[in-house]
Design a protein around this motif. Structure first.
Motif, mmCIF file in Angstrom:
data_model
loop_
_atom_site.group_PDB
_atom_site.id
_atom_site.type_symbol
_atom_site.label_atom_id
_atom_site.label_comp_id
_atom_site.label_asym_id
_atom_site.label_seq_id
_atom_site.Cartn_x
_atom_site.Cartn_y
_atom_site.Cartn_z
ATOM 1 N N TYR A 291 0.894 -1.319 -0.089
ATOM 2 C CA TYR A 291 -0.008 0.002 -0.021
ATOM 3 C C TYR A 291 1.080 1.145 0.003
ATOM 4 C CZ TYR A 291 -3.799 -3.231 1.123
ATOM 5 O OH TYR A 291 -4.475 -4.261 0.983
ATOM 6 N N GLU A 292 2.121 1.063 -0.568
ATOM 7 C CA GLU A 292 2.909 2.055 -0.554
ATOM 8 C C GLU A 292 2.571 3.412 -1.236
ATOM 9 O OE1 GLU A 292 5.518 -1.526 0.141
ATOM 10 O OE2 GLU A 292 3.752 -0.797 -1.337
ATOM 11 N N ARG A 293 1.625 3.111 -2.526
ATOM 12 C CA ARG A 293 1.206 4.466 -3.030
ATOM 13 C C ARG A 293 0.340 5.212 -2.434
ATOM 14 N NH1 ARG A 293 -1.901 -0.147 -4.142
ATOM 15 N NH2 ARG A 293 -4.090 0.018 -4.490
ATOM 16 N N PHE A 294 -0.014 4.819 -0.805
ATOM 17 C CA PHE A 294 -1.155 5.620 -0.460
ATOM 18 C C PHE A 294 -0.233 6.650 0.728
ATOM 19 C CE2 PHE A 294 -3.845 2.142 -1.757
ATOM 20 C CZ PHE A 294 -4.970 2.801 -2.193
ATOM 21 N N GLY A 295 1.052 6.258 0.670
ATOM 22 C CA GLY A 295 1.830 7.233 1.544
ATOM 23 C C GLY A 295 1.904 6.643 2.960
#
Length: 439
Positions: A291-295
């Motif tokens: 879920y890295e794209r969500f920060g």
């Protein structure tokens, strides 16, 4: 009518949120943090003095304000829990025992653009340690360990806590000859959002950097490691400054302590800086694997000057779990579930309304022993009463015995039905409360 950015979760999601809160509270207290709740509002000048947040602050005013009300009386809703905590410490310093360790689990408000996982009203779970005068550095090493314990006890994706130290960045920039280190930090902190070339362009335009200096800043930001090798990578860039050396030593302590006590939890990531101006040393950001794209879902850092009274300083370090942010992302991806939509473990079947008092006594006996129970809402056919339980995921239905016969309890999943006494029957531990699961 829904209002964007103000989530109202359904009961199953709220049960998941409460389980996260319970886990956080229990873990915080295991580490010696005491509970605190501060007011929701702060004077506007207090809120605006802590960084670039003026666009995010919600003002509080009466529909019919009193005539002659001064502008300096204006109140705003707090946008984090660190600023009000610092104010609380300075107002109550004479009553507190230092070092003071506290946790807060409260709502905060930010006028951000709503998107998945980002809300205008959301719940945070914070821990901070403050001390009078100086704060020992070992508290900086404790922060990620506490968060690691909280998150590892929940069915969540694996957490990776990224750690940096502003002294590393500021010392490096000073060693390059850049004077406006705060602006350089702000620009580099946007790296993931705007990309390397735009960072270089903005450093040249807004921070007075040359092409070579801007490229060196990027080289620093690209360094990442799970062990102490990051320090050698920084030194190979050939920049020297006493503040840089101090920051590297501190960052090594955080990384190596975590590597020993919780391997794989912490990674040195020299591109993170955190947007708020009050951080002075260690900074943390946390991502969930996949879920890295969500920060970041958990962040914080060290602050030396946020809480002051005259010449006296109360330095601190803290970290905050964005509970609503983290869960909102996972809910949006259907990555969390709960075994039933209500807390009830047992529905006591109601043969007829004349027996409601008897059934109430049975439910009360179960509750006294910690078994969540309710009586069926109406004396419908038993098939409908079983259906009532099944639709809610309630695993057991209790049937009162007729004319001297013993009561029975049925596991409606397996169909098994056995004699039971409400004063002695035990539900399996796995069925007693709703179970949270991750996909």
């Amino acid at each position: 009518m829904p209002i964007s950015g103000f989530p109202e979760w359904m009961p199953p999601q709220r049960m998941i949120e409460q389980r996260v809160i319970d886990r956080a509270r229990a873990t915080f207290e295991l580490y010696g943090y005491a509970p605190l709740e501060t007011r929701s509002v702060e004077p506007l000048d207090t809120l605006l003095s802590k960084g670039e947040t003026s666009k995010e602050v919600y003002l509080l005013s009466r529909l019919q304000a009193e005539e002659g009300q001064k502008s300096d009386d204006q109140l705003g809703l707090h946008f984090d829990l660190t600023v009000p905590f610092a104010r609380f410490v300075t107002e109550n310093a004479g009553k507190l025992q230092f070092p003071f360790k506290r946790y807060q689990i409260q709502k905060v408000w930010r006028g951000e653009r709503p998107q998945e996982g980002r809300y205008r009203e959301f719940l945070q779970a914070d821990i901070d340690v403050v001390n009078r005068g100086t704060l020992p550095f070992h508290y900086d090493t404790e922060m990620p360990l506490v968060i690691g314990d909280v998150l590892s006890g929940l069915p969540l994706p694996k957490a990776r806590i990224q750690v940096n130290n502003r002294k590393v960045c500021e010392g490096f920039y000073r060693g390059l000859g850049l004077e406006d280190t705060a602006q350089v930090l702000r620009v580099v902190d946007k790296l993931d959002k705007i990309g390397a070339q735009k960072v270089i362009d903005q450093l040249i335009e807004t921070a007075g950097a040359s092409q070579k200096q801007a490229e060196a800043c990027l080289q620093l930001a690209e360094i990442s490691s799970e062990d102490g090798s990051f320090a050698d990578a920084v030194r190979k860039l050939g920049v020297q400054d006493p503040l840089l050396d101090e920051g590297l030593d501190e960052l090594l302590q955080v990384v190596e302590t975590a590597r020993e006590l919780n391997p794989g939890l912490v990674v040195a990531e020299l591109k993170i800086a955190r947007g708020l101006d009050y951080y002075t040393g260690t900074v943390y950001e946390t991502q969930l694997e996949g879920y890295e794209r969500f920060g970041s879902v958990c962040s914080g850092g060290r602050y030396e000057n946020l809480a002051t009274v005259g010449n006296e300083k109360f330095p601190g370090v803290g970290i905050s779990i964005g509970v609503s942010r983290m869960l909102g992302v996972l809910f949006g991806q259907n990555a969390l579930g709960v075994s039933r939509s209500v807390p009830t473990c047992v529905v006591v079947a109601l043969p007829n309304e004349e027996l409601r008092r008897t059934c109430d006594r049975t439910a009360a006996a179960l509750r006294r022993r910690g078994i969540p129970a309710e009586v069926a809402p109406t004396a419908a056919k038993f098939g409908k009463q079983i259906q009532y339980a099944d639709k809610r995921g309630i695993p057991y239905v209790w049937f009162p015995g007729r004319e001297g016969e013993p009561d029975t309890v049925k596991d409606i999943r397996s169909g098994e039905q056995v004699e039971a006494d409400a004063t002695t029957w035990e539900a399996p531990a796995a069925d007693l409360y709703p179970v949270i699961s991750g996909s």
